[in-house]
Design a protein around this motif. Structure first.
Motif, PDB file in Angstrom:
ATOM      1  N   GLY A 167      -4.444  14.852  16.315  1.00 51.75           N
ATOM      2  CA  GLY A 167      -4.066  15.738  15.208  1.00 51.75           C
ATOM      3  C   GLY A 167      -3.966  14.942  13.926  1.00 51.75           C
ATOM      4  O   GLY A 167      -4.417  13.787  13.863  1.00 51.75           O
ATOM      5  N   VAL A 168      -3.390  15.559  12.910  1.00 48.98           N
ATOM      6  CA  VAL A 168      -3.214  14.876  11.623  1.00 48.98           C
ATOM      7  C   VAL A 168      -1.731  14.912  11.290  1.00 48.98           C
ATOM      8  O   VAL A 168      -1.074  15.941  11.426  1.00 48.98           O
ATOM      9  N   ARG A 169      -1.201  13.747  10.908  1.00 48.41           N
ATOM     10  CA  ARG A 169       0.222  13.673  10.571  1.00 48.41           C
ATOM     11  C   ARG A 169       0.359  13.423   9.059  1.00 48.41           C
ATOM     12  O   ARG A 169      -0.324  12.546   8.510  1.00 48.41           O
ATOM     13  N   GLN A 170       1.208  14.226   8.415  1.00 49.26           N
ATOM     14  CA  GLN A 170       1.537  13.985   7.015  1.00 49.26           C
ATOM     15  C   GLN A 170       2.511  12.809   6.989  1.00 49.26           C
ATOM     16  O   GLN A 170       3.572  12.860   7.612  1.00 49.26           O
ATOM     17  N   VAL A 171       2.126  11.731   6.312  1.00 48.17           N
ATOM     18  CA  VAL A 171       2.935  10.513   6.326  1.00 48.17           C
ATOM     19  C   VAL A 171       3.502  10.249   4.932  1.00 48.17           C
ATOM     20  O   VAL A 171       2.823  10.393   3.922  1.00 48.17           O
ATOM     21  N   GLN A 172       4.756   9.877   4.910  1.00 48.23           N
ATOM     22  CA  GLN A 172       5.437   9.531   3.661  1.00 48.23           C
ATOM     23  C   GLN A 172       6.348   8.351   3.955  1.00 48.23           C
ATOM     24  O   GLN A 172       7.031   8.343   4.983  1.00 48.23           O
ATOM     25  N   CYS A 173       6.312   7.319   3.124  1.00 47.18           N
ATOM     26  CA  CYS A 173       7.293   6.246   3.294  1.00 47.18           C
ATOM     27  C   CYS A 173       7.431   5.447   2.005  1.00 47.18           C
ATOM     28  O   CYS A 173       6.523   5.438   1.172  1.00 47.18           O
ATOM     29  N   GLU A 174       8.578   4.822   1.859  1.00 43.08           N
ATOM     30  CA  GLU A 174       8.797   3.904   0.746  1.00 43.08           C
ATOM     31  C   GLU A 174       8.859   2.500   1.319  1.00 43.08           C
ATOM     32  O   GLU A 174       9.572   2.276   2.303  1.00 43.08           O
ATOM     33  N   VAL A 175       8.072   1.596   0.774  1.00 39.28           N
ATOM     34  CA  VAL A 175       7.956   0.246   1.317  1.00 39.28           C
ATOM     35  C   VAL A 175       8.514  -0.754   0.301  1.00 39.28           C
ATOM     36  O   VAL A 175       7.995  -0.869  -0.820  1.00 39.28           O
ATOM     37  N   ASP A 176       9.587  -1.427   0.678  1.00 41.16           N
ATOM     38  CA  ASP A 176      10.111  -2.503  -0.165  1.00 41.16           C
ATOM     39  C   ASP A 176       9.228  -3.725   0.034  1.00 41.16           C
ATOM     40  O   ASP A 176       8.863  -4.050   1.182  1.00 41.16           O
ATOM     41  N   ALA A 177       8.877  -4.390  -1.059  1.00 40.83           N
ATOM     42  CA  ALA A 177       7.932  -5.504  -0.955  1.00 40.83           C
ATOM     43  C   ALA A 177       8.374  -6.669  -1.834  1.00 40.83           C
ATOM     44  O   ALA A 177       9.167  -6.508  -2.771  1.00 40.83           O
ATOM     45  N   LEU A 178       7.849  -7.850  -1.495  1.00 40.27           N
ATOM     46  CA  LEU A 178       8.126  -9.064  -2.267  1.00 40.27           C
ATOM     47  C   LEU A 178       6.801  -9.752  -2.554  1.00 40.27           C
ATOM     48  O   LEU A 178       5.878  -9.714  -1.729  1.00 40.27           O
ATOM     49  N   ALA A 179       6.739 -10.388  -3.730  1.00 37.34           N
ATOM     50  CA  ALA A 179       5.555 -11.195  -4.051  1.00 37.34           C
ATOM     51  C   ALA A 179       6.060 -12.523  -4.621  1.00 37.34           C
ATOM     52  O   ALA A 179       7.105 -12.570  -5.284  1.00 37.34           O
ATOM     53  N   PHE A 180       5.308 -13.587  -4.342  1.00 35.67           N
ATOM     54  CA  PHE A 180       5.741 -14.921  -4.774  1.00 35.67           C
ATOM     55  C   PHE A 180       4.637 -15.619  -5.556  1.00 35.67           C
ATOM     56  O   PHE A 180       3.461 -15.282  -5.431  1.00 35.67           O
ATOM     57  N   ALA A 181       5.025 -16.603  -6.373  1.00 31.49           N
ATOM     58  CA  ALA A 181       4.098 -17.500  -7.098  1.00 31.49           C
ATOM     59  C   ALA A 181       3.059 -16.679  -7.876  1.00 31.49           C
ATOM     60  O   ALA A 181       3.415 -15.722  -8.555  1.00 31.49           O
ATOM     61  N   GLY A 182       1.786 -17.051  -7.770  1.00 28.35           N
ATOM     62  CA  GLY A 182       0.737 -16.401  -8.554  1.00 28.35           C
ATOM     63  C   GLY A 182       0.663 -14.903  -8.327  1.00 28.35           C
ATOM     64  O   GLY A 182       0.395 -14.130  -9.257  1.00 28.35           O
ATOM     65  N   VAL A 183       0.931 -14.458  -7.094  1.00 27.39           N
ATOM     66  CA  VAL A 183       0.878 -13.017  -6.819  1.00 27.39           C
ATOM     67  C   VAL A 183       2.024 -12.320  -7.565  1.00 27.39           C
ATOM     68  O   VAL A 183       1.850 -11.235  -8.113  1.00 27.39           O
TER      69      VAL A 183
END
Lengths: 97, 97
Positions: free
Chosen positions: B42-58
């Motif tokens: 089937g098809v699932r409606q997906v929703q989420c909030e993703v906490d993220a970190l980036a370091f140095a050049g990124v």
């Protein structure tokens, strides 16, 4: 919109097979992942426990695995529920590592 | 051990550039992802909030983005800290979607 995860880990928790109200097989499991990942010109020791869900045929496939086995899973991230931001991995495929 | 995530989302939070005790640039951000994913025939409606970190050049690259922009990120999952199981996405690359 892309939402793809491939992660390996040790199976550390595996609930019994249940069924959703619509009669779809459902299994909840937890993977413990540890690895070294490259980040910011260095190497980071990474450790995490990933709560995951599998449905229908994938759920039945998951029940053939055992706690302690190393597996590789492919799937997508979703919110645990409307009220919880916690991320859960929905598994589309699982193989022995 | 594999640990790879590719996910698209809207940038909904973006902290200012900070530096770790070792002097490495660090930025914390949050993505809101919503999509339809195939699951269990089937098809699932997906929703989420993703906490993220980036370091140095990124991290420096991330500061050039703005809240509200749609981005695609590639990275790996890790535990927020030794004491918190919450998953955080460590970003190895980010591009405009």
């Amino acid at each position: 919109m892309r939402n793809q995860v491939v992660i390996s880990g040790e199976l550390i928790a595996l609930e019994g097979l249940r069924y959703t109200p619509a009669g779809v097989a459902r299994v909840a499991l937890t993977l413990r992942h540890s690895s070294q990942q490259s980040e910011a010109d260095g190497v980071r020791q990474v450790q995490c426990e990933v709560d995951a869900l599998a449905f229908a045929g994938v759920a039945e496939k998951v029940t053939r695995f055992a706690i302690g086995q190393s597996v590789k899973v492919r799937g997508f991230l979703a919110q645990r529920s409307m009220r919880s931001r916690q991320l859960v991995l929905h598994i589309n495929d699982i193989i022995l590592e």
